[in-house]
Write an enzyme that holds these catalytic residues in place. Structure first.
Site, PDB file in Angstrom:
ATOM      1  CE  LYS A  19      80.670  71.115  -7.937  1.00  0.00           C
ATOM      2  NZ  LYS A  19      79.541  71.335  -7.035  1.00  0.00           N
ATOM      3  CG  ASP A 144      79.880  67.232  -8.318  1.00  0.00           C
ATOM      4  OD1 ASP A 144      78.844  67.179  -9.005  1.00  0.00           O
ATOM      5  OD2 ASP A 144      79.981  67.898  -7.284  1.00  0.00           O
TER       6      ASP A 144
HETATM    7  C1  LIG Z   1      75.590  68.305  -5.054  1.00  0.00           C
HETATM    8  C2  LIG Z   1      76.569  68.163  -6.188  1.00  0.00           C
HETATM    9  O1  LIG Z   1      77.841  68.668  -5.820  1.00  0.00           O
HETATM   10  C3  LIG Z   1      76.085  68.956  -7.396  1.00  0.00           C
HETATM   11  O2  LIG Z   1      77.081  69.122  -8.342  1.00  0.00           O
HETATM   12  C4  LIG Z   1      76.754  66.720  -6.558  1.00  0.00           C
HETATM   13  O3  LIG Z   1      75.541  66.162  -6.976  1.00  0.00           O
HETATM   14  C5  LIG Z   1      77.403  65.907  -5.474  1.00  0.00           C
HETATM   15  O4  LIG Z   1      78.463  65.257  -6.096  1.00  0.00           O
HETATM   16  P1  LIG Z   1      79.584  64.469  -5.276  1.00  0.00           P
HETATM   17  O5  LIG Z   1      80.086  65.285  -4.129  1.00  0.00           O
HETATM   18  O6  LIG Z   1      80.563  63.969  -6.294  1.00  0.00           O
HETATM   19  O7  LIG Z   1      78.692  63.351  -4.689  1.00  0.00           O
HETATM   20  P2  LIG Z   1      78.976  61.815  -4.398  1.00  0.00           P
HETATM   21  O8  LIG Z   1      80.269  61.659  -3.677  1.00  0.00           O
HETATM   22  O9  LIG Z   1      78.723  61.025  -5.632  1.00  0.00           O
HETATM   23  O10 LIG Z   1      77.762  61.539  -3.411  1.00  0.00           O
HETATM   24  C6  LIG Z   1      77.756  61.935  -2.044  1.00  0.00           C
HETATM   25  C7  LIG Z   1      76.384  61.638  -1.487  1.00  0.00           C
HETATM   26  O11 LIG Z   1      75.441  62.615  -1.961  1.00  0.00           O
HETATM   27  C8  LIG Z   1      74.207  62.039  -2.278  1.00  0.00           C
HETATM   28  N1  LIG Z   1      73.900  62.303  -3.686  1.00  0.00           N
HETATM   29  C9  LIG Z   1      74.867  62.763  -4.530  1.00  0.00           C
HETATM   30  C10 LIG Z   1      74.575  63.050  -5.847  1.00  0.00           C
HETATM   31  C11 LIG Z   1      73.252  62.841  -6.290  1.00  0.00           C
HETATM   32  N2  LIG Z   1      72.903  63.096  -7.565  1.00  0.00           N
HETATM   33  N3  LIG Z   1      72.309  62.383  -5.452  1.00  0.00           N
HETATM   34  C12 LIG Z   1      72.604  62.108  -4.147  1.00  0.00           C
HETATM   35  O12 LIG Z   1      71.747  61.710  -3.391  1.00  0.00           O
HETATM   36  C13 LIG Z   1      74.302  60.574  -1.949  1.00  0.00           C
HETATM   37  O13 LIG Z   1      73.830  60.419  -0.632  1.00  0.00           O
HETATM   38  C14 LIG Z   1      75.809  60.319  -1.951  1.00  0.00           C
HETATM   39  O14 LIG Z   1      76.176  59.280  -1.059  1.00  0.00           O
HETATM   40  N1  LIG Z   2      91.514  65.027  -2.554  1.00  0.00           N
HETATM   41  C1  LIG Z   2      90.474  65.359  -1.771  1.00  0.00           C
HETATM   42  N2  LIG Z   2      90.154  66.653  -1.593  1.00  0.00           N
HETATM   43  C2  LIG Z   2      89.102  66.993  -0.813  1.00  0.00           C
HETATM   44  N3  LIG Z   2      88.336  66.128  -0.159  1.00  0.00           N
HETATM   45  C3  LIG Z   2      88.594  64.830  -0.289  1.00  0.00           C
HETATM   46  C4  LIG Z   2      89.681  64.400  -1.097  1.00  0.00           C
HETATM   47  N4  LIG Z   2      89.701  63.073  -1.047  1.00  0.00           N
HETATM   48  C5  LIG Z   2      88.689  62.691  -0.244  1.00  0.00           C
HETATM   49  N5  LIG Z   2      88.016  63.745   0.225  1.00  0.00           N
HETATM   50  C6  LIG Z   2      86.806  63.687   1.104  1.00  0.00           C
HETATM   51  O1  LIG Z   2      85.680  64.174   0.335  1.00  0.00           O
HETATM   52  C7  LIG Z   2      84.885  65.090   1.100  1.00  0.00           C
HETATM   53  C8  LIG Z   2      84.222  66.118   0.163  1.00  0.00           C
HETATM   54  O2  LIG Z   2      85.229  66.910  -0.358  1.00  0.00           O
HETATM   55  P1  LIG Z   2      85.050  68.073  -1.415  1.00  0.00           P
HETATM   56  O3  LIG Z   2      86.034  69.126  -1.069  1.00  0.00           O
HETATM   57  O4  LIG Z   2      85.096  67.539  -2.790  1.00  0.00           O
HETATM   58  O5  LIG Z   2      83.578  68.570  -1.094  1.00  0.00           O
HETATM   59  P2  LIG Z   2      82.631  69.463  -1.907  1.00  0.00           P
HETATM   60  O6  LIG Z   2      83.353  70.674  -2.401  1.00  0.00           O
HETATM   61  O7  LIG Z   2      81.419  69.658  -1.060  1.00  0.00           O
HETATM   62  O8  LIG Z   2      82.285  68.571  -3.159  1.00  0.00           O
HETATM   63  P3  LIG Z   2      81.027  68.588  -4.106  1.00  0.00           P
HETATM   64  O9  LIG Z   2      80.825  69.961  -4.605  1.00  0.00           O
HETATM   65  O10 LIG Z   2      81.517  67.635  -5.172  1.00  0.00           O
HETATM   66  O11 LIG Z   2      79.895  68.069  -3.265  1.00  0.00           O
HETATM   67  C9  LIG Z   2      85.870  65.697   2.092  1.00  0.00           C
HETATM   68  O12 LIG Z   2      85.224  66.093   3.277  1.00  0.00           O
HETATM   69  C10 LIG Z   2      86.878  64.571   2.342  1.00  0.00           C
HETATM   70  O13 LIG Z   2      86.480  63.770   3.437  1.00  0.00           O
END
Ligand SMILES: C[C@](O)(CO)[C@H](O)COP(=O)(O)OP(=O)(O)OC[C@H]1O[C@@H](n2ccc(N)nc2=O)[C@H](O)[C@@H]1O
Ligand SMILES: Nc1ncnc2c1ncn2[C@@H]1O[C@H](COP(=O)(O)OP(=O)(O)OP(=O)(O)O)[C@@H](O)[C@H]1O
Length: 291
Positions: A19, A144
């Site tokens: 995404k 997400d």
């Molecule tokens: C930044 C985005 O990628 C935008 O789409 C998302 O809001 C993040 O989504 P995500 O990676 O699925 O996030 P999560 O795994 O739920 O949260 C990771 C960490 O990001 C922070 N977090 C995330 C989402 C949100 N609305 N507020 C937050 O403060 C929190 O510290 C949380 O512990």
């Molecule tokens: N199947 C998986 N694929 C990727 N990362 C994973 C998975 N399972 C657990 N993780 C953990 O989640 C963390 C975030 O991964 P991801 O690739 O989704 O990050 P991101 O693209 O920044 O996500 P977002 O856009 O949702 O913030 C990784 O650093 C890893 O430690």
């Protein structure tokens, strides 16, 4: 699309698309530390791929580990176990992952893998649970995940779970991948993060409008991202997706995106993909259900 990392034993092979956050406004912080957002999600026709095979013994086994992510912490395994717990299903699965999306890239790889696992196993285990239930389970795995479960481009509010489907144009994107892993937690904890952007109505959000409140903090902390934005900005207005690290620009066609990609240095890998309002996962599942 190659399925080389997925053996013939897989009975079901499904995509887990990336995404982009086309804009990301931060409106405030809740008592639990999570942030209230407004963001526009669109899918890309590029992503990971997962293979599933049925097991009768109830075991969940992911055969393709990710470096640095323990088996039981992988969002794929967590999603599968959660689905078992919530439905009382006694079946299990072997899973294979063809990982193509950069981790910590802000393009939702882990979240998308989790959503594909939920929807794929609902199909494989022939479960009778609703999309709402799957989206709720997804939210407990990550903010997400629900948009990937729903599979429609959306304007999101709340922590990202209040989704309003939208239909956007579907341009081509050049996505550059700075060679650094951005910690989402670190960006959301930065005292300098802007957290008071006034809410806007989706109606007033013109396509391509809005901005990303995470950008100043990410640029300050990660020189690799700053450099990538500077490089891409020479050709096209460059944006940050989520908390980064990936940056992107949009183009009316693939050729234009390709011309710019060829001019980026080898130190900045990139890929080209088209924006999609319906995710590849849902297109594929739609075909399976009609069969
Ligand atoms: C930044 C985005 O990628 C935008 O789409 C998302 O809001 C993040 O989504 P995500 O990676 O699925 O996030 P999560 O795994 O739920 O949260 C990771 C960490 O990001 C922070 N977090 C995330 C989402 C949100 N609305 N507020 C937050 O403060 C929190 O510290 C949380 O512990
Ligand atoms: N199947 C998986 N694929 C990727 N990362 C994973 C998975 N399972 C657990 N993780 C953990 O989640 C963390 C975030 O991964 P991801 O690739 O989704 O990050 P991101 O693209 O920044 O996500 P977002 O856009 O949702 O913030 C990784 O650093 C890893 O430690």
């Amino acid at each position: 699309m190659s399925t080389s990392a997925i053996p013939a034993a897989a009975e079901l092979i499904l995509p887990a698309p990336a995404k982009l956050n086309l804009m990301l406004h931060i409106l405030g912080r809740r008592a639990d530390g999570y942030h209230e957002l407004q963001t526009l999600f669109q899918f890309l026709d590029f992503g990971d791929e997962l293979g599933f095979a049925l097991r009768q013994d109830g075991q969940i086994q992911l055969h393709t580990p990710i470096d640095g992510v323990p088996h039981d912490s992988n969002l794929i395994v967590r999603a599968a176990r959660l689905l078992q717990q919530q439905t009382g299903c006694t079946l299990g699965t072997d899973i294979w992952l063809d990982k193509r999306l950069p981790m910590g890239g802000g393009i939702g790889g882990g979240s998308s893998d989790a959503a594909t696992t939920l929807l794929g196993l609902k199909h494989l285990w022939q479960l009778d649970c609703s999309e709402d239930q799957l989206a709720d389970m997804g939210l407990s795995l990550g903010a997400d995940v629900p948009v990937f479960v729903r599979g429609h481009a959306a304007f999101a509010e709340g922590v990202g779970e209040k989704l309003q489907p939208v239909t956007l144009s579907e341009p081509w994107f050049l996505v550059a991948i700075p060679q650094v892993l951005v910690s989402t937690v670190e960006i959301f904890s930065d005292p300098e993060l802007t957290r008071d952007t006034p809410p806007i109505k989706v109606r007033s959000l013109l396509e391509g409008g809005g901005h990303n409140d995470c950008l100043p903090v990410v640029q300050k902390r990660y020189p690799e991202v700053r450099n990538a934005l500077n490089l891409l900005n020479k050709f096209v207005p460059a944006k940050l997706t989520g908390t980064g690290a990936c940056v992107f620009g949009s183009f009316p066609n693939e050729d234009d995106a390709d011309k710019v990609a060829r001019q980026l240095p080898g130190t900045l890998p990139s890929f080209i993909a088209q924006g999609r309002n319906i995710s590849m996962l849902h297109r594929r599942l739609g075909i399976l259900v009609k069969k």
